[in-house]
Design an enzyme around this catalytic site. Structure first.
Site, short mmCIF file in Angstrom:
data_model
loop_
_atom_site.label_atom_id
_atom_site.label_comp_id
_atom_site.label_asym_id
_atom_site.label_seq_id
_atom_site.Cartn_x
_atom_site.Cartn_y
_atom_site.Cartn_z
N ASN A 87 -3.96 -53.58 120.06
CA ASN A 87 -3.37 -54.00 118.79
C ASN A 87 -2.00 -53.41 118.46
O ASN A 87 -1.30 -53.94 117.61
CB ASN A 87 -4.31 -53.65 117.64
CG ASN A 87 -5.65 -54.32 117.78
OD1 ASN A 87 -5.74 -55.52 118.00
ND2 ASN A 87 -6.71 -53.54 117.67
N TYR A 88 -1.63 -52.31 119.09
CA TYR A 88 -0.42 -51.63 118.64
C TYR A 88 0.67 -51.50 119.68
O TYR A 88 1.83 -51.32 119.35
CB TYR A 88 -0.78 -50.23 118.13
CG TYR A 88 -1.50 -50.26 116.82
CD1 TYR A 88 -0.80 -50.53 115.64
CD2 TYR A 88 -2.86 -50.05 116.73
CE1 TYR A 88 -1.45 -50.59 114.43
CE2 TYR A 88 -3.53 -50.11 115.52
CZ TYR A 88 -2.81 -50.37 114.37
OH TYR A 88 -3.45 -50.44 113.17
N LEU A 89 0.29 -51.53 120.95
CA LEU A 89 1.30 -51.29 121.97
C LEU A 89 1.93 -52.60 122.40
O LEU A 89 1.24 -53.50 122.88
CB LEU A 89 0.65 -50.58 123.17
CG LEU A 89 -0.03 -49.26 122.80
CD1 LEU A 89 -0.65 -48.62 124.02
CD2 LEU A 89 0.93 -48.32 122.11
#
Length: 658
Positions: A633-635
């Site tokens: 979800n974030y990288l």
DNA sequence: AAGGGCGACTCAGAAAATTAGTG
DNA sequence: TCACTAATTTTCTGAGTCGCCCT
């Protein structure tokens, strides 16, 4: 790739392309898979956001499916042939889907999510079949109606050592009370069962365990049948046609009834989540396409809508939290892919003006205006500690907080030193606990510290520290600096930025011998991000014992090495002696342990020990950190893909599946 | 006309299922 | 090679965020 199947042109095409790419380590194009795929090659060392790089970001997910298996086809045992063929059906479809290059396809018109949409609605579990196992009340078996029994079975299925029942802090009692409230109503006032305490569900639990055991012990043939049924269901109902191409649906199976498993100290945990019937489900599909047929005999959908501004396919209302639930496309669909891409674009946009944003709140940390000062302080926390914004919550939910909802009781100031303990339950009731050296972060940390200290003064423990700040106002302010900027973008930005900074340089990595070492380096960076985002996982009993076992194995290996070393020395001595008498009786020593052999073995032990040590250290460090969430979800995948290319790591080592 | 509530979407860890590794 | 276990991936569904609509 020697199998020559002739019936699946599409899947074969992709299969070859993918396998070839793997073999070469670098993204290369096989003649057959040509077309527009060439853009994929462009993803490169710099992080600009070209379309070619989205393709790389997508491509990383196209792992070699259908590896192995082909070998089985050739041996003509009839049972063995069926299995691989059947297993391939779903894969075949999904490879076809993966061939669609959504990053090259035009977006739907502004404000629309799609132009045409066709799908199969949802599938439902069969109605409850009573098993007839009784609940003991005060030691006496009590017969129940099917529905009463169904609820009792929900309870019996809750593991005694699970997070609902085996937790100190009152969750167990809440769970049992909520369950009893609902079950009691179903039993009725005059029922023989009058108190939860005298109920014994263990016979049902045992019955369920038996069923599980039988399932686990199923023969291969039975497993194949089960798998086929599941595949049938997937193929019948698991795909949608959106703007004329096939997409995988995420959760097309209706959630079965159960007991609500709220996380942490959730006031509604244990409440009965009711069975949902087709007529409670609304369907959303294109007006120009046939709506799905309800496959439940004699039933029909509640409503058919044609709303092209939303992405959901089906929706229903859930009785416990009174919330809406949706069926949507899978995470690897074009819709989600595009939205993901936009998210990272926004984070990169923030990178472009982060100086300005930071300057804004740095300046306001010293503002005379109470509102501005609180706003700046929350921004410092969100940007520095990667906190969530923390909206208001109702009494019907677990008491968890984020930045704006932090209370005085969550901070502990110490008389000496500048360290502050920050401790609270965040999303999913995951504990955030950190000792924070404010001044250690940046030159504005001291000011943030002073502000928080001052804002906590003369407030009660249960009062909000930033009582003037609400997520809406904070986001409105952020949007005024950069259009579309909200608090959550900071988590995306800081996570990806951290990954970028933590990944070791290519020159350094390229020297590493094995891919394994390179992956460890990547995971190291990934872990730092996960720690930043406080992504945790609980150490299961199994994981803990596994860790112990591994430590033991390491010890054993070390001992073996010692033994081998001793053998080496012995061998050397023997050899020397042998040499002395060689001339006389050479043939008798032909079976003497070879010095070189032993020495080689020692090298192997040394290697093994090194690997085990790294493995163990890695696992120990990761046992409470969940890397998956940040990775998913974030990288920004472009960062990972670019790093892989520079460091000569095959991208599928980092990203799995479709 | 603003603020509260809710619809729709992303993010989250546990648990189940599958695959890889090992002896 | 086979059976068992450990690791990894997928599924599941609860828990957040945020924008927009409605009063």
């Amino acid at each position: 790739m020697s199998d020559s199947s002739d019936d699946l042109p599409l899947s074969r095409l992709n299969h070859q392309t993918v396998v070839r790419n793997r073999a070469e380590g670098v993204v290369q194009i096989s003649d057959k898979g040509k077309g527009t795929r060439k853009k994929m090659r462009r993803a490169s060392c710099h992080d600009s956001g070209s379309d070619g790089e989205i393709s790389a970001m997508k491509r990383k997910k196209m792992k070699s499916a259908g590896n192995l298996r082909s070998g089985h086809n050739e041996s003509a045992g009839n049972k063995k042939v069926i299995k691989p063929k059947e297993l391939m059906r779903v894969q075949r479809v999904e490879q076809g889907i993966a061939a669609f290059e959504w990053w090259n396809s035009p977006d739907p018109p502004e404000g629309k999510a799609w132009q045409t949409l066709e799908h199969c609605g949802m599938t439902f579990e069969p109605q409850y079949k009573p098993h007839g196992v009784a609940v003991l009340y005060d030691g006496v078996p009590i017969s129940l109606t099917p529905y009463q029994e169904e609820l009792a079975t929900f309870y019996a299925a809750m593991p005694e050592d699970g997070p609902q029942l085996n937790v100190s802090g009152g969750q167990r009692e809440i769970f049992q009370r909520n369950f009893w409230d609902d079950w009691h109503k179903v039993l009725g006032k005059s029922h023989a069962i009058k108190s939860f305490d005298k109920c014994d569900f263990s016979d049902i639990s045992k019955h369920l365990d038996r069923l599980k055991f039988v399932k686990r012990a199923a023969s291969d043939a039975e497993k194949v049948v089960a798998r086929e049924l599941r595949d049938d269901c997937q193929l019948r109902s698991g795909y949608a046609i959106l703007d004329d191409h096939l997409e995988k649906v995420g959760n097309f199976r209706m959630e079965p009834p159960s007991l609500f498993r709220g996380r942490g100290k959730h006031p509604k945990t244990g409440v009965v989540k009711l069975r949902v019937e087709p007529d409670q489900v609304s369907i959303n599909c294109g007006a120009s396409r046939p709506p799905p047929i309800c496959l439940e005999l004699g039933r029909s959908w509640g409503e058919i809508k044609h709303d092209d501004t939303v992405t959901w396919l089906s929706t229903w209302h859930e009785n416990v939290m009174q919330s809406n639930k949706y069926v949507m496309l899978a995470a690897n669909s074009s819709l989600k892919g595009k939205s993901d891409f936009k998210k990272f674009q926004k984070a990169m946009q923030l990178k472009g003006c982060i100086e300005r944003v930071r300057h804004d709140y740095h300046k306001n940390l010293k503002s005379k205006d109470r509102h501005l000062k609180q706003q700046a302080t929350t921004m410092w926390l969100i940007d520095t500690l990667a906190l969530r914004v923390g909206g208001e919550k109702s009494e019907e939910e677990a008491d968890t907080v984020g930045c704006c909802s932090l209370r005085v009781e969550h901070f502990t100031f110490h008389k000496t030193g500048k360290d502050v303990d920050l401790e609270f339950l965040g999303k999913d009731s995951i504990l955030f606990k950190q000792s924070i050296d404010f001044a250690g972060f940046d030159e504005h940390g001291q000011q943030a510290y002073d502000n928080i200290r001052e804002m906590c003064r003369s407030k009660k423990k249960n009062e909000q520290v930033f009582e003037l700040i609400e997520p809406t106002s904070l986001n409105a302010h952020l949007s005024s600096i950069m259009p579309g900027l909200t608090a959550k973008v900071f988590r995306t930005y800081n996570a990806s930025e951290t990954l970028q900074n933590q990944l070791p340089d290519a020159e350094h990595v390229i020297e590493m011998r094995s891919i394994g070492d390179k992956l460890i380096a990547y995971n190291e960076a990934n872990r730092i991000v996960a720690i930043l985002c406080n992504h945790q996982r609980t150490v299961s009993a199994a994981a803990a014992t596994g860790l112990e076992a591994q430590a033991e194995k390491l010890e054993q290996t070390q001992e073996q090495k010692i033994a081998a070393t001793a053998a080496y020395e012995a061998a050397t001595i023997k050899k020397r002696e042998a040499n002395k008498s060689k001339q006389a009786e050479a043939h008798r020593f032909s079976k003497l342990p070879d010095e070189k052999d032993v020495s080689r073995r020692i090298d192997i032990w040394t290697e093994k020990i090194k690997k085990l040590e790294i493995d163990l250290r890695n696992k120990e460090e990761n046992k409470e950190v969940s890397l998956g969430t940040s990775k998913a979800n974030y990288l920004d995948p472009r960062i990972s893909v670019a790093w892989c290319k520079r460091c000569d790591v095959p991208i599928e080592k980092l990203f799995s599946r479709p």
